[in-house]
Write a protein that holds these residues in place. Sequence first.
Motif, mmCIF file in Angstrom:
data_model
loop_
_atom_site.group_PDB
_atom_site.id
_atom_site.type_symbol
_atom_site.label_atom_id
_atom_site.label_comp_id
_atom_site.label_asym_id
_atom_site.label_seq_id
_atom_site.Cartn_x
_atom_site.Cartn_y
_atom_site.Cartn_z
ATOM 1 N N VAL A 114 -69.298 -32.357 50.610
ATOM 2 C CA VAL A 114 -69.815 -32.988 51.823
ATOM 3 C C VAL A 114 -68.713 -33.854 52.416
ATOM 4 O O VAL A 114 -68.242 -34.796 51.768
ATOM 5 N N PHE A 115 -68.289 -33.519 53.627
ATOM 6 C CA PHE A 115 -67.248 -34.290 54.309
ATOM 7 C C PHE A 115 -67.870 -34.957 55.526
ATOM 8 O O PHE A 115 -68.304 -34.292 56.469
ATOM 9 N N ARG A 116 -67.912 -36.279 55.507
ATOM 10 C CA ARG A 116 -68.386 -37.065 56.648
ATOM 11 C C ARG A 116 -67.166 -37.696 57.311
ATOM 12 O O ARG A 116 -66.362 -38.340 56.634
ATOM 13 N N GLY A 117 -67.030 -37.513 58.632
ATOM 14 C CA GLY A 117 -65.844 -38.054 59.279
ATOM 15 C C GLY A 117 -66.021 -38.277 60.766
ATOM 16 O O GLY A 117 -67.053 -37.958 61.363
ATOM 17 N N HIS A 118 -64.984 -38.859 61.359
ATOM 18 C CA HIS A 118 -64.875 -39.053 62.806
ATOM 19 C C HIS A 118 -63.504 -38.546 63.246
ATOM 20 O O HIS A 118 -62.489 -38.849 62.610
ATOM 21 N N THR A 119 -63.479 -37.801 64.320
ATOM 22 C CA THR A 119 -62.193 -37.386 64.875
ATOM 23 C C THR A 119 -61.661 -38.494 65.780
ATOM 24 O O THR A 119 -62.380 -39.435 66.152
ATOM 25 N N TYR A 120 -60.392 -38.375 66.135
ATOM 26 C CA TYR A 120 -59.845 -39.266 67.153
ATOM 27 C C TYR A 120 -60.545 -38.980 68.486
ATOM 28 O O TYR A 120 -61.058 -37.872 68.699
ATOM 29 N N PRO A 121 -60.593 -39.955 69.384
ATOM 30 C CA PRO A 121 -61.256 -39.751 70.679
ATOM 31 C C PRO A 121 -60.744 -38.507 71.391
ATOM 32 O O PRO A 121 -59.540 -38.268 71.479
ATOM 33 N N GLY A 122 -61.669 -37.701 71.866
ATOM 34 C CA GLY A 122 -61.316 -36.500 72.607
ATOM 35 C C GLY A 122 -60.874 -35.321 71.762
ATOM 36 O O GLY A 122 -60.518 -34.272 72.317
ATOM 37 N N GLN A 123 -60.921 -35.455 70.433
ATOM 38 C CA GLN A 123 -60.400 -34.403 69.554
ATOM 39 C C GLN A 123 -61.492 -33.570 68.875
ATOM 40 O O GLN A 123 -61.182 -32.609 68.174
ATOM 41 N N LEU A 124 -62.757 -33.911 69.082
ATOM 42 C CA LEU A 124 -63.809 -33.227 68.331
ATOM 43 C C LEU A 124 -63.846 -31.734 68.601
ATOM 44 O O LEU A 124 -63.898 -30.924 67.663
ATOM 45 N N GLU A 125 -63.838 -31.334 69.863
ATOM 46 C CA GLU A 125 -63.950 -29.908 70.175
ATOM 47 C C GLU A 125 -62.749 -29.123 69.654
ATOM 48 O O GLU A 125 -62.897 -27.991 69.164
ATOM 49 N N VAL A 126 -61.574 -29.712 69.752
ATOM 50 C CA VAL A 126 -60.381 -29.050 69.213
ATOM 51 C C VAL A 126 -60.493 -28.927 67.701
ATOM 52 O O VAL A 126 -60.180 -27.871 67.108
ATOM 53 N N ALA A 194 -64.004 -38.837 54.591
ATOM 54 C CA ALA A 194 -63.674 -38.468 53.218
ATOM 55 C C ALA A 194 -64.751 -37.531 52.679
ATOM 56 O O ALA A 194 -65.909 -37.604 53.091
ATOM 57 N N PRO A 195 -64.360 -36.651 51.767
ATOM 58 C CA PRO A 195 -65.351 -35.772 51.148
ATOM 59 C C PRO A 195 -65.954 -36.399 49.894
ATOM 60 O O PRO A 195 -65.346 -37.254 49.243
ATOM 61 N N THR A 196 -67.148 -35.955 49.574
ATOM 62 C CA THR A 196 -67.795 -36.255 48.303
ATOM 63 C C THR A 196 -68.173 -34.926 47.676
ATOM 64 O O THR A 196 -68.629 -34.017 48.377
ATOM 65 N N HIS A 197 -67.982 -34.810 46.384
ATOM 66 C CA HIS A 197 -68.234 -33.546 45.703
ATOM 67 C C HIS A 197 -69.401 -33.694 44.733
ATOM 68 O O HIS A 197 -69.507 -34.683 44.009
ATOM 69 N N PHE A 198 -70.260 -32.677 44.734
ATOM 70 C CA PHE A 198 -71.455 -32.666 43.898
ATOM 71 C C PHE A 198 -71.537 -31.357 43.119
ATOM 72 O O PHE A 198 -71.117 -30.309 43.616
ATOM 73 N N GLU A 199 -72.094 -31.441 41.943
ATOM 74 C CA GLU A 199 -72.431 -30.236 41.179
ATOM 75 C C GLU A 199 -73.694 -29.640 41.778
ATOM 76 O O GLU A 199 -74.694 -30.350 41.969
ATOM 77 N N ILE A 200 -73.679 -28.362 42.085
ATOM 78 C CA ILE A 200 -74.856 -27.716 42.657
ATOM 79 C C ILE A 200 -75.935 -27.567 41.592
ATOM 80 O O ILE A 200 -75.680 -27.085 40.487
ATOM 81 N N VAL A 201 -77.136 -28.004 41.933
ATOM 82 C CA VAL A 201 -78.297 -27.826 41.062
ATOM 83 C C VAL A 201 -79.022 -26.571 41.528
ATOM 84 O O VAL A 201 -79.547 -26.538 42.651
ATOM 85 N N PRO A 202 -79.040 -25.513 40.726
ATOM 86 C CA PRO A 202 -79.624 -24.243 41.174
ATOM 87 C C PRO A 202 -81.146 -24.256 41.149
ATOM 88 O O PRO A 202 -81.784 -23.652 40.301
#
Length: 211
Positions: A114-126, A194-202
């Motif tokens: 899971v990666f939660r982030g913000h792009t620089y202004p005006g950079q999201l679409e790119v 930053a990303p966070t990594h989780f073990e998948i629970v099936p």
Amino acid sequence: MDAEQDRHHLRVATFTAPETWHVLDQTLRGCVPAYAAQAGNIIAWLGRSGPGPTGARVLASVWSSRRAHDEATDIVELVAARGGVSVISDRIDVLPVRLYEVFERDRPMTILRVFRGHTYPGQLEVYLEEARAGTRIDGTRPDGPGSLVCGADGQAAFVTVSLWPDWSAIEACTGGNIQRPLTTRNAARIEQGAPTHFEIVPAIEPALDPG
């Protein structure tokens, strides 16, 4: 309903249950299938960062529209109805889906990134266009992701959920590994995140085709 609300929506909820962590996974295994069976749910993935009172859980799900999401019963309510577990919500993100790719794999997926982030202004679409191109390249690799879905607010914030077979696959495609987990592709577009990594629970069925 406007076009933005009519899009698929990604929901990513992280939570803990510090008082009764030892029965949390068992309870979730029983509740997540019911959560995923609700009208409008396309897929749901459950992950954990480890057992114990500090081990966070994440439930990432994709919904056919914002309305379908809003009308669904939340996982916290389903868990509470079973009794014995008190779930504490840490963070919930609900965003329109901008990228959704599913790749057929012979290998089981074991890591939920899971990666939660913000792009620089005006950079999201790119950023999204570059991410789409990079994901499709990764999809041709035998060690690439099984699924990737990215939701974005249309301004700068985004959340990306991806499924991987192992750490070596993440390292090969993103540059990040267990020693340097924060490395990611297209970092020049990202102001913070930053990303966070989780073990998948099936607990439930594999990802469905996004259609």
